[in-house]
Design a protein around this motif. Structure first.
Motif, mmCIF file in Angstrom:
data_model
loop_
_atom_site.group_PDB
_atom_site.id
_atom_site.type_symbol
_atom_site.label_atom_id
_atom_site.label_comp_id
_atom_site.label_asym_id
_atom_site.label_seq_id
_atom_site.Cartn_x
_atom_site.Cartn_y
_atom_site.Cartn_z
ATOM 1 N N ALA A 210 47.043 59.285 63.314
ATOM 2 C CA ALA A 210 47.181 58.180 62.939
ATOM 3 C C ALA A 210 48.582 57.514 62.565
ATOM 4 O O ALA A 210 49.609 58.295 62.276
ATOM 5 C CB ALA A 210 46.326 57.756 61.501
ATOM 6 N N THR A 211 48.855 56.268 62.755
ATOM 7 C CA THR A 211 50.017 55.658 62.555
ATOM 8 C C THR A 211 49.965 54.819 61.218
ATOM 9 O O THR A 211 48.682 54.076 61.113
ATOM 10 C CB THR A 211 50.590 54.915 63.756
ATOM 11 O OG1 THR A 211 49.908 53.748 64.062
ATOM 12 C CG2 THR A 211 50.907 55.750 64.896
ATOM 13 N N ILE A 212 50.876 54.724 60.460
ATOM 14 C CA ILE A 212 50.782 53.924 59.211
ATOM 15 C C ILE A 212 52.402 53.163 59.158
ATOM 16 O O ILE A 212 53.214 53.794 59.397
ATOM 17 C CB ILE A 212 50.307 54.698 57.942
ATOM 18 C CG1 ILE A 212 51.520 55.636 57.747
ATOM 19 C CG2 ILE A 212 48.938 55.073 58.058
ATOM 20 C CD1 ILE A 212 51.131 56.519 56.173
ATOM 21 N N PRO A 213 52.326 52.160 58.258
ATOM 22 C CA PRO A 213 53.327 51.557 58.114
ATOM 23 C C PRO A 213 54.542 52.350 57.048
ATOM 24 O O PRO A 213 53.963 53.139 56.398
ATOM 25 C CB PRO A 213 53.168 50.312 57.439
ATOM 26 C CG PRO A 213 51.802 49.967 57.284
ATOM 27 C CD PRO A 213 51.231 51.239 57.672
ATOM 28 N N ILE A 214 55.817 52.410 57.193
ATOM 29 C CA ILE A 214 56.631 53.082 56.316
ATOM 30 C C ILE A 214 56.824 52.337 55.199
ATOM 31 O O ILE A 214 57.148 53.496 54.266
ATOM 32 C CB ILE A 214 58.048 52.995 57.109
ATOM 33 C CG1 ILE A 214 58.752 54.286 56.377
ATOM 34 C CG2 ILE A 214 58.740 51.968 57.308
ATOM 35 C CD1 ILE A 214 59.890 55.000 57.386
ATOM 36 N N ARG A 215 56.671 51.415 54.804
ATOM 37 C CA ARG A 215 56.814 50.622 53.707
ATOM 38 C C ARG A 215 55.482 50.587 52.888
ATOM 39 O O ARG A 215 54.325 50.892 53.312
ATOM 40 C CB ARG A 215 57.095 49.201 53.775
ATOM 41 C CG ARG A 215 58.404 49.241 54.453
ATOM 42 C CD ARG A 215 58.979 47.526 54.302
ATOM 43 N NE ARG A 215 60.334 47.317 54.910
ATOM 44 C CZ ARG A 215 61.156 48.115 56.086
ATOM 45 N NH1 ARG A 215 60.541 49.170 56.295
ATOM 46 N NH2 ARG A 215 61.924 47.493 56.113
ATOM 47 N N LYS A 216 55.595 50.928 51.687
ATOM 48 C CA LYS A 216 54.351 51.217 50.787
ATOM 49 C C LYS A 216 53.505 49.914 50.881
ATOM 50 O O LYS A 216 54.214 48.863 50.900
ATOM 51 C CB LYS A 216 54.896 51.484 49.275
ATOM 52 C CG LYS A 216 55.518 52.675 48.991
ATOM 53 C CD LYS A 216 55.538 53.082 47.817
ATOM 54 C CE LYS A 216 55.848 54.772 47.412
ATOM 55 N NZ LYS A 216 56.067 54.851 46.000
ATOM 56 N N ASP B 113 45.790 54.038 65.662
ATOM 57 C CA ASP B 113 47.008 53.424 65.852
ATOM 58 C C ASP B 113 46.664 51.776 65.687
ATOM 59 O O ASP B 113 46.194 51.195 66.591
ATOM 60 C CB ASP B 113 47.853 53.654 66.884
ATOM 61 C CG ASP B 113 48.928 52.807 67.330
ATOM 62 O OD1 ASP B 113 49.715 52.566 66.328
ATOM 63 O OD2 ASP B 113 49.139 52.063 68.210
ATOM 64 N N GLU B 114 46.729 51.043 64.676
ATOM 65 C CA GLU B 114 47.504 51.426 63.633
ATOM 66 C C GLU B 114 46.592 51.319 62.293
ATOM 67 O O GLU B 114 45.759 50.507 62.666
ATOM 68 C CB GLU B 114 48.614 50.561 63.661
ATOM 69 C CG GLU B 114 49.382 50.321 62.121
ATOM 70 C CD GLU B 114 50.542 49.773 62.366
ATOM 71 O OE1 GLU B 114 51.010 49.457 60.920
ATOM 72 O OE2 GLU B 114 51.325 49.357 63.332
ATOM 73 N N ILE B 115 47.073 52.012 61.014
ATOM 74 C CA ILE B 115 46.342 51.683 59.932
ATOM 75 C C ILE B 115 47.153 50.621 59.259
ATOM 76 O O ILE B 115 48.193 51.230 58.637
ATOM 77 C CB ILE B 115 45.966 52.846 59.020
ATOM 78 C CG1 ILE B 115 44.802 53.850 60.115
ATOM 79 C CG2 ILE B 115 45.290 52.344 57.878
ATOM 80 C CD1 ILE B 115 44.725 55.070 59.578
ATOM 81 N N GLY B 116 46.931 49.408 59.194
ATOM 82 C CA GLY B 116 48.104 48.317 58.734
ATOM 83 C C GLY B 116 47.464 47.174 58.374
ATOM 84 O O GLY B 116 46.269 47.083 58.071
#
Length: 188
Positions: free
Chosen positions: A141-147, A111-114
């Motif tokens: 894992a967590t990722i952003p919702i936007r591409k 948390d987080e892959i951003g």
């Protein structure tokens, strides 16, 4: 062994509770005897004003990921909005936490892959390794919702990924479904 190769991905709007949910799931897994390694990010606030973000490992190490540039001693190479990203400090804490022990049944929390984390080429390489086709890792894992980054999109669209969109409506109830799915993958 193929059923162990599952990536559990949480996505959602900023501030919706992805990190809180990831920590709750991680804690539940640990209480059931699952070995969980990895890291999460946390806002740093002073008098209710966000100053930046820290990276924390499940083993207790802590380091700075980003700070409001006005709080830094000098300029930094990478910036996201008003925050200067402290790549070397992030790497010193984050990378050792992603070295997987040789035992099966380990879950890797990332948390987080951003965007901020991806200024680190070494972190990006480690993410590619963890999410590679020959990986046997079970990952939360967590990722952003936007591409965004192509690597993040490849994780989101991977046939082995189970993606949950965290919302204000489901953030307090979705963990049971995720843990049940993880139970199948980790066999606990």
């Amino acid at each position: 062994m193929a059923q162990n190769k599952i990536f559990f991905i949480l996505t959602g709007e900023p501030g919706v509770g992805k990190t809180t949910l990831a920590k709750k799931i991680s804690s539940a897994l640990s209480s059931k005897g699952v070995n969980v390694i990895g890291l999460y990010t946390e806002e740093v606030r002073n008098n209710r004003v966000r100053e930046g973000f820290d990276v924390l490992t499940l083993e207790g190490a802590r380091g700075r990921l980003a700070r409001d540039q006005t709080l830094l001693d000098g300029p930094v190479k990478y910036k996201v909005g008003k925050y200067g990203v402290l790549v070397e400090e992030f790497e010193d804490v984050a990378l050792p936490s992603l070295i997987k022990p040789a035992e099966n049944g380990t879950c890797i929390l990332i948390d987080e892959i951003g965007k901020m984390e991806f200024f680190s080429d070494r972190f990006k390489t480690k993410i590619k390794e963890i999410f590679s086709p020959n990986s046997n890792d079970v990952v939360l894992a967590t990722i952003p919702i936007r591409k965004s980054d192509n690597l993040i999109e490849s994780i989101r669209n991977n046939s082995r990924s189970k993606v949950w969109v965290v919302t204000r409506d489901n953030r307090n109830t979705i963990h049971d479904d995720i843990i049940m799915e993880m139970q199948k993958a980790l066999k606990f």
